[in-house]
Design an enzyme around this catalytic site. Structure first.
Site, PDB file in Angstrom:
ATOM      1  N   LYS A   1       0.622 -23.005  -1.824  1.00  0.00           N
ATOM      2  CA  LYS A   1      -0.382 -23.407  -0.896  1.00  0.00           C
ATOM      3  C   LYS A   1      -1.125 -24.585  -2.293  1.00  0.00           C
ATOM      4  CE  LYS A   1      -4.256 -21.787   1.441  1.00  0.00           C
ATOM      5  NZ  LYS A   1      -5.186 -20.672   1.938  1.00  0.00           N
TER       6      LYS A   1
ATOM      7  N   SER B   1      -5.589 -19.975   6.919  1.00  0.00           N
ATOM      8  CA  SER B   1      -5.550 -21.303   6.381  1.00  0.00           C
ATOM      9  C   SER B   1      -4.144 -21.682   5.426  1.00  0.00           C
ATOM     10  CB  SER B   1      -6.663 -21.472   5.158  1.00  0.00           C
ATOM     11  OG  SER B   1      -6.442 -20.588   4.186  1.00  0.00           O
TER      12      SER B   1
ATOM     13  N   SER C   1      -5.734 -15.380   5.899  1.00  0.00           N
ATOM     14  CA  SER C   1      -5.409 -16.579   5.709  1.00  0.00           C
ATOM     15  C   SER C   1      -3.623 -16.674   5.280  1.00  0.00           C
ATOM     16  CB  SER C   1      -5.784 -17.493   4.750  1.00  0.00           C
ATOM     17  OG  SER C   1      -7.162 -18.012   5.279  1.00  0.00           O
TER      18      SER C   1
END
Lengths: 60, 477
Positions: free
Chosen positions: B82, B157, B181
């Site tokens: 990420k 996210s 997330s």
């Protein structure tokens, strides 16, 4: 009674916050309403015996 | 072995073949990069694809194996990271325009651990701006698309990672989880998403936005793979005071153990109160399946969950403090959803922040008591399947709820409690809805009981109706 834009602007001014226009203050209202709603719920909760902080032990 | 076969495998299947030189890390990485290039226009799951660096890593991994230096199950495995996790010499934008040119000097600790384990990092994955939301609809880098329904969000996210694992691009992706997330992309994309105990994995190198809720965890194609990745990530980091020096067990040793006699707690409040009907049906089916596997059902009550929304008060204040320097210098570079959700934090009073922390302690104490009564909890991971990308509101039980921006939070109502409590939680696919979108079931255990968590999740995974399902965009689907 909802907090007024004047109060929010005074907080921003007196606490050196990030300036927001009247239009922007309306955009942050949903988040503020959540905040006040959650506070309202806490009125009846006894927090006197609760200690802030995290204690995460194996026995938890 | 064909590229299609390679791309459909799990780490657990590939690792012995890489060790025995039946599969080449170089060929595997070339294949994964080609798949990343093929699907990037469709999924928009990467911010940066690391073609040259990944191939250099793959060649080094292959040479090490040829010299007899096999580093373990992640050796030669293509992974995604990420883009809010620091990577030395590689742009790390945190999904923002503010940090669009930010190039860290050091890797995050988790990245170092993956590299040392021989993993190949093929790219930095797209996410919600500043990881502050559940949609991965990024105003600067574009929306990530769900491989199961391209008009739908992948969750957030860590949406790029969820999409990549589901579509067969990466074999694992590292995400971060402050309110769900990792687990929300897990459920919406039909993959396994883990948030381990707070303190189990170092956060060093992550732009943390809370004092005690950020976690870094893996998204994987199977529970066994989740155990393999956590094995690499877990452990004390002397430079991160949030980590705890608790011994790391052999997580894979828990796989395959029976559930007979284990007590399965099903909450009677909160988690099933606001729920889409198809999600409830799928999760109730999971509970029945676990009973068939030998777990004993016990209803549990969590009255303090009535106050879980107070956690948002501390999060508001923590968030604005984290963002304050950026907001003052780069206000115009923020997207509206994050800006108008973050700025209200400046109005939180200190006494209310303190109350929020006290509520957190009471909720933690309640869960600690409940976990004395049962071995694990079962809940729906999210109240709905993946909403559409263009949805501003979703309707549940006739009520409208905001999907993103100020006042949102319904999507994470079942995941965010474990960020406040700190207990480990994992989402496992448990079927699809009538539109073919995945549904996930969440399991929760006591602190540092990730082994038991994998045991439960692995047993369930073997009987899940999601077994063998793949999104249409995946190669060979």
């Amino acid at each position: 009674m909802p907090i007024t834009n004047e109060t929010l602007k005074a907080m921003i001014r007196d606490y050196n916050g990030l300036e927001l226009s009247d239009e922007e203050l309306e955009l942050v209202r949903p988040e503020l309403e959540n905040y006040f709603a959650e506070l309202k719920k806490l009125e009846d909760l006894d927090l006197s015996d609760a200690f802030s902080g995290r204690l995460m032990n194996l026995s938890d | 072995m064909s590229n299609t076969d390679l791309l459909r495998m799990t780490i657990s299947e590939l690792a012995p073949m890489i060790k025995n030189k039946e599969v080449s890390p170089v060929e595997l990485t070339e294949t994964a990069l080609a798949e990343a290039d093929r699907l990037q226009p469709t999924l928009n799951s990467f911010i940066t694809i690391l073609h040259d660096r990944a191939m250099n890593q793959a060649r080094a991994a292959e040479e090490a194996i040829s010299r007899g230096h096999y580093a373990g199950p992640l050796h030669g495995i293509p992974m995604g990271i990420k883009d809010n996790l620091a990577t030395a010499g590689i742009k790390t934008t945190v999904g923002s325009k503010v940090l669009a040119d930010h190039v860290p000097e050091e890797d995050a600790e988790v990245v170092t651990r993956c590299r040392n384990a021989g993993a190949i990092i093929i790219g930095k994955e797209n996410l919600e701006e500043f990881a502050a939301g559940a949609t991965s609809n990024n105003p600067h880098y574009g929306a990530v698309h769900n491989p199961w329904g391209l008009d739908h969000i992948p969750g957030g996210s860590s949406g790029g990672g969820g999409a990549n694992v589901a579509a067969g691009v990466t074999f694992a992706s590292l995400g971060t989880d402050l309110g769900g997330s990792v687990r929300l992309p897990g459920t919406f994309c039909g993959v396994v998403g883990l948030k381990q105990t707070y303190g189990r994995v170092s956060q060093r190198g992550l732009m943390v936005t809370s004092f005690n809720g950020d976690h870094i965890g893996p998204m994987t194609r199977s529970v066994a793979d989740s155990a393999l990745v956590l094995q690499v990530l877990a452990g004390n980091d002397p430079l991160d005071p949030s980590t705890v020096p608790v011994p790391v067990p052999d997580y894979s040793a828990y796989l395959g153990k029976s559930l007979k006699g284990l007590k399965m707690g099903v909450p009677s409040n909160h988690y099933f109160d606001l729920l889409d009907g198809e999600v409830e049906s799928a999760v109730r089916g999971s509970i029945a399946a676990l009973e068939e596997l030998g777990a004993e059902l016990q209803e549990v009550s969590l009255p303090m969950m009535e106050y879980i929304g107070a956690m948002r008060i501390a999060a508001m204040a923590d968030g604005v403090v984290t963002h304050e320097p950026y907001l003052k210098a780069h206000r115009e570079d923020y997207g509206p959803d994050v800006f108008y959700r973050t700025v209200p934090g400046q109005f939180v009073l200190g006494k209310d922040y303190s109350k929020s922390l006290k509520v957190q302690r009471l909720i933690q104490a309640e869960y600690a008591q409940v976990m004395q009564q049962v071995d694990f909890l079962v809940t729906p991971t999210a109240p709905v399947a993946a909403p559409r990308i263009d949805a501003k509101y979703i309707s549940i039980n006739g009520e409208e709820h905001r999907v993103r921006g100020p006042g949102s939070g319904v999507i994470s109502r079942n995941t965010s409690p474990m960020n406040a409590v700190g207990l480990p939680a994992i989402t496992v696919p448990c079927g699809v809805n009538k539109s073919g979108l995945p549904i996930g079931v969440q399991f929760i255990t006591g602190a540092f009981e990730e082994g038991l968590l994998f045991q439960v999740a692995d047993n369930y995974e073997n009987v899940s109706p999601s077994q063998g399902l793949r999104p249409a965009v995946a190669v060979g689907a």
